[in-house]
Design an enzyme around this catalytic site. Structure first.
Site, mmCIF file in Angstrom:
data_model
loop_
_atom_site.group_PDB
_atom_site.id
_atom_site.type_symbol
_atom_site.label_atom_id
_atom_site.label_comp_id
_atom_site.label_asym_id
_atom_site.label_seq_id
_atom_site.Cartn_x
_atom_site.Cartn_y
_atom_site.Cartn_z
ATOM 1 N N HIS A 243 -34.188 -39.206 42.899
ATOM 2 C CA HIS A 243 -34.591 -40.356 43.723
ATOM 3 C C HIS A 243 -34.182 -41.676 43.070
ATOM 4 O O HIS A 243 -34.917 -42.650 43.108
ATOM 5 C CB HIS A 243 -36.102 -40.339 43.952
ATOM 6 N N ASP B 266 -39.678 -35.452 40.453
ATOM 7 C CA ASP B 266 -39.653 -34.473 41.537
ATOM 8 C C ASP B 266 -38.288 -34.391 42.210
ATOM 9 O O ASP B 266 -37.493 -35.317 42.181
ATOM 10 C CB ASP B 266 -40.732 -34.795 42.576
ATOM 11 N N GLU B 267 -38.051 -33.237 42.776
ATOM 12 C CA GLU B 267 -36.944 -32.979 43.703
ATOM 13 C C GLU B 267 -35.553 -33.246 43.119
ATOM 14 O O GLU B 267 -34.734 -33.954 43.703
ATOM 15 C CB GLU B 267 -37.143 -33.776 44.987
ATOM 16 N N VAL B 268 -35.273 -32.665 41.969
ATOM 17 C CA VAL B 268 -33.909 -32.656 41.444
ATOM 18 C C VAL B 268 -33.232 -31.386 41.955
ATOM 19 O O VAL B 268 -33.710 -30.283 41.690
ATOM 20 C CB VAL B 268 -33.894 -32.705 39.909
#
Length: 857
Positions: free
Chosen positions: A439, A525-527
């Site tokens: 992000h 988060d969210e790699v």
């Protein structure tokens, strides 16, 4: 990953014409309007939806058949489509798409319309599922985006499982009884103990300008007294008199020190003669004053009063959790400083004490870092661009113009210090979040801008000092939001120069503000998969670090180094749950387990992922049982950007849950399995998903430091939308964060628990409808909280309506027009021979809900 298949068919409401020869720059893109409609779900195939946009030329100049493209945003991915009409839609990056006319596209004359149909692989549920932010770019002016005019949508009445109808709303509301105001609890959130302290003749304290405000202790509460004095002036019209010692007056408010109370606890003693608030700390005194405020009738806030009657009570109170947080995402869509302060005021009134500010995202960096000015010079702006060299591309409907209110914006250093001081004065700690390594597109592109500038100046070494991406990295990945270039390369030494510089500048702001800073949240988060695989920096690092065997090991390498940088400033590291997890395998499948390496470091994890049915329902409990400090931020109950329920006119995402106000109110932090009733689609839950899941141990309970609600910013495009999504759900959350564990949550007998819950639920709704929503109508000039639309059924040939919050007024029409504040008040069942009858709920200020429309069959 979601796929979006586009079929384009062009139909004209105008006669085919010869190609235009007008001078393109004379055409005003603002004369084009767009209407989106859902044609049908499950067409052309099951699980898809047929949609259409209609472009109308409202101007006096013809739109030529070629020489332009349109761009727009959609949360649903559009892959390489095979158009069949005279327009082509292509994926650009993130949520940005282009629409290009083909050689069969015809001139669009004034007054004419063109229809473009497309197929989405997913059914449409609500208004958030549509395209947005259309703008036009001329081929010979490729650097400039021209926003189109009005965007509308055609109401859609889908037919799918879990759809909330007016009849379902009515049945949900039918057990909500009206409780007289005098029988309702007068302090909110509910205190530990509150007992009436007066007789019929002496039931109230009479607050007026004659009241004396004093301090009774050597431990001073001057700041709290000053704030209370200013508040009393706002409701009385004049300052109350000050008294440094308790006088013989029988009309007083005393603030006194009392040892032995909880750090945030207080005691409130009100008699006919006076008010005494006791606490051992300024924070405790502050919360005692907040309780006094909720004892004041909301009607007193409308205009200054000569006298206000306050019930005589004896209150003893302290919070259940020391960490009561709200997270606001301003990275994706910006919120102005003044709105942030309004949010802080609401938080303070309802005794929340942590403001988690999500400052950075793929779509925006919102905090000035003086050492790295490009972060806001380039990373805080959105407008039409395909290379992101000077600013970021449009996202979430922000449009092609850089001058826009939600895509462009940031807090200057002065702004942020002002926010910190304001929050500290309300006993709210601001936790900054700097998203990394995922992000992070705004930061990456901003540092590329810096690199390009310094390289052009011949300063090669300085240019590379803060780079966040390997220029020759060919790794192919896609994030959950479909970005292909948004992950910081944690193999680069320059990444840690960047992190350290950002930390230093942030610490400096807090120091200047005199505000507490205990932690910085560094995301986590969210790699996505396949990131860094072809990074030259990764391969170089791997060759010299035997502990790094794969890109998965870079995770621990990165957070180990960031943790050391944070600790060097006397802080602890916090982040989302992935930060604390280690990837391993079980029976050949990838699984995540608590990472034992980080447990001694006392990291704080904020756990969002308990999505029902996805397998991680017990993740928060696993981490707490393993020894991590956990803040519950559960998507199932505490994400307030989720749609309230499944209805086309209710905005919001729904990938994790539907979340009306009952979700935060019914949340049981130590056993959220127990109160989970429906799945993420709003359908009855199969409770077998909890078989084999970890329950929270007594040791684990000691590691649950608090709970946190959240509003993510993708569909929060205005201050009005923020308030609609936030309120009054935040009040349900505040009750769970502050009040003691309710009887209905601990009762083991399910029948008794249900009875106790319903009693508490009805009381809560009455308190909100009759006291707290009217209070919000006046606080800071009034908040635009969501007013739920009425439930309606046809019963014995008559229309019967009800409302979720007793105290709201229902009005109706039978002439086809939407009800307004002057329409007929609903008092009893309605009989009508007309084909359409509409109902709508209103607050005391005449602001209305969405409309419940009943069409006779």
């Amino acid at each position: 990953m979601r796929y979006f298949f586009i079929l384009v068919q062009i139909g004209f409401i105008c006669t085919q014409t010869i190609a235009s020869t007008i001078d393109v720059p004379k055409f005003n893109a603002g004369d084009l309007s767009i209407n989106w409609e859902v044609v049908e779900n499950n067409k052309p195939a099951n699980g898809q939806s047929l949609n259409a946009i209609t472009i109308t030329n409202n101007g006096k100049v013809t739109l030529p058949a070629s020489g332009w493209k349109m761009y727009f945003n959609s949360a649903r991915l559009i892959l390489q489509a095979t158009p069949t009409g005279n327009a082509k839609i292509d994926f650009v990056n993130g949520d940005l798409f282009s629409l290009t006319p083909t050689n069969t596209f015809q001139d669009l004359k004034p007054g004419a319309s063109v229809r473009i149909e497309f197929v989405d692989e997913e059914p449409v549920v609500n208004v958030t599922d549509g395209p947005e932010g259309f703008y036009l770019v001329w081929d010979d002016q490729p650097e400039k985006g021209h926003n189109l005019g009005k965007f509308t949508y055609t109401p859609f009445k889908p037919n799918y499982a879990g759809l909330i109808t007016s009849e379902i709303i009515y049945n949900q509301n039918k057990n909500i009884t009206d409780i007289p105001k005098w029988k309702l609890p007068e302090i909110f959130p509910t205190p530990i103990s509150s007992v009436a302290n007066g007789t019929d003749a002496y039931a109230y304290f009479h607050l007026s300008e004659k009241t004396l405000l004093g301090l009774k202790s050597d431990v001073k509460f001057e700041n709290e007294a000053l704030k209370l004095r200013e508040y009393l002036k706002s409701i009385l019209g004049k300052h109350v008199k000050e008294a440094t010692q308790h006088s013989s007056s029988l009309d007083f408010i005393d603030l006194e020190f009392k040892g032995g109370l909880n750090a945030e606890g207080y005691e409130l003693f009100i008699t006919h003669d006076g008010i005494t608030i006791s606490a051992s700390t300024p924070a405790g005194m502050f919360y005692g004053i907040q309780s006094l405020k909720t004892l004041i009738p909301p009607s007193a806030l409308a205009h200054p009063q000569k006298e206000i009657l306050i019930s005589c009570v004896e209150v003893k109170d302290e919070p259940r959790f020391p960490y009561r947080a709200f997270m606001l995402d301003v990275g994706r869509n910006f919120q102005p400083k003044q709105e942030v302060m309004r949010v802080l005021d609401v938080m303070a009134l309802y005794k929340l004490n942590v403001f988690h500010l999500h400052l950075t995202e793929d779509e925006g960096w919102r905090l000035e870092i003086p050492s790295l000015p490009e972060l806001t010079d380039a990373g805080a702006k959105r407008g039409h661009t395909l290379d992101s060299k000077h600013y970021l591309p449009p996202s979430h409907g922000s449009g092609g113009d850089v001058d826009n209110k939600t895509g462009t914006g940031f807090y200057t250093r002065v702004d942020y210090i002002e926010i910190l001081k304001y929050a500290s004065n309300l006993h709210i700690t601001v936790v900054p979040e700097i998203e990394s390594p995922g992000h992070a597109r705004a930061a990456i592109k901003a540092m590329n801008t810096r690199y390009d500038r310094l390289m052009a100046e011949g300063k090669k070494e300085e240019a590379g000092r803060y780079l966040l991406a390997d220029p020759i990295d060919k790794s192919d990945y896609s994030s959950n939001q479909y970005w292909k270039d948004n992950i910081i390369d944690v193999s680069l030494p320059s990444t840690y120069n960047f992190v350290e510089t950002v930390i230093n500048d942030i610490v400096g702001m807090y120091k200047e503000a005199g505000a507490p800073l205990n932690t910085i949240n560094f995301g986590g988060d969210e790699v996505p998969a396949h990131v860094w695989e072809k990074s030259h920096a990764y391969l170089t690092l791997k060759a010299s670090h035997p502990e790094i065997q794969s890109t998965g090991d870079l995770w621990y390498y990165f957070y180990g180094k960031v943790n050391q940088l944070v600790k060097a400033k006397g802080l602890y590291l916090s982040g989302w749950e992935e930060m604390a997890l280690r990837k391993t395998s079980l029976d050949g499948s990838s699984v995540y387990v608590p990472n034992p390496d980080f447990m001694p470091e006392h990291l704080q994890t904020e756990v969002w992922n308990n999505t029902l049915g996805d397998g991680n329902e017990d993740l928060a409990y696993k981490l707490a049982n393993a020894g991590y400090k956990v803040v519950l931020t559960c998507v199932t109950h505490l994400y307030f950007d989720m749609a309230h329920y499944k209805s086309f006119d209710e905005p919001g995402y729904y990938w994790g849950a539907f979340s009306d106000i009952d979700k935060p109110f019914s949340f049981i932090p130590y056993d959220y399995f127990k109160n989970s009733k429906v799945d993420k689609n709003g359908l009855p839950l199969n409770r077998n998903i909890f078989i084999g899941k970890q329950r929270l141990t007594d040791y684990g309970k000691s590691n649950i430091i608090g709970i946190q609600s959240a509003v993510w910013g993708e569909n929060i495009k205005s201050t009005q939308r923020l308030e609609y999504m936030l309120l009054p759900r935040l009040l349900g959350f505040a009750e769970r964060a502050w009040a003691k564990d309710p009887d209905w949550a601990t009762e083991k007998d399910t029948t008794k628990s249900a009875v106790l819950y319903n009693q508490a639920w009805v009381t809560f709704l009455n308190v909100l409808g009759k006291r707290e929503l009217p209070r919000l109508d006046y606080l800071d000039g009034g908040f635009g909280y969501r007013i739920p639309k009425p439930g309606v059924i046809l019963q014995d040939g008559k229309y019967v309506a009800n409302e979720q919050f007793p105290g709201l007024t229902i009005r109706y029409t039978t002439n086809g027009k939407d009800p307004d504040a002057k329409s007929t008040i609903y008092n009893d069942a309605v009989t009508s021979n007309n084909s359409i009858i509409k109902f709508r709920a209103f607050n005391n200020n005449g602001r209305g809900s969405n409309v419940t429309e009943i069409v006779k069959q």
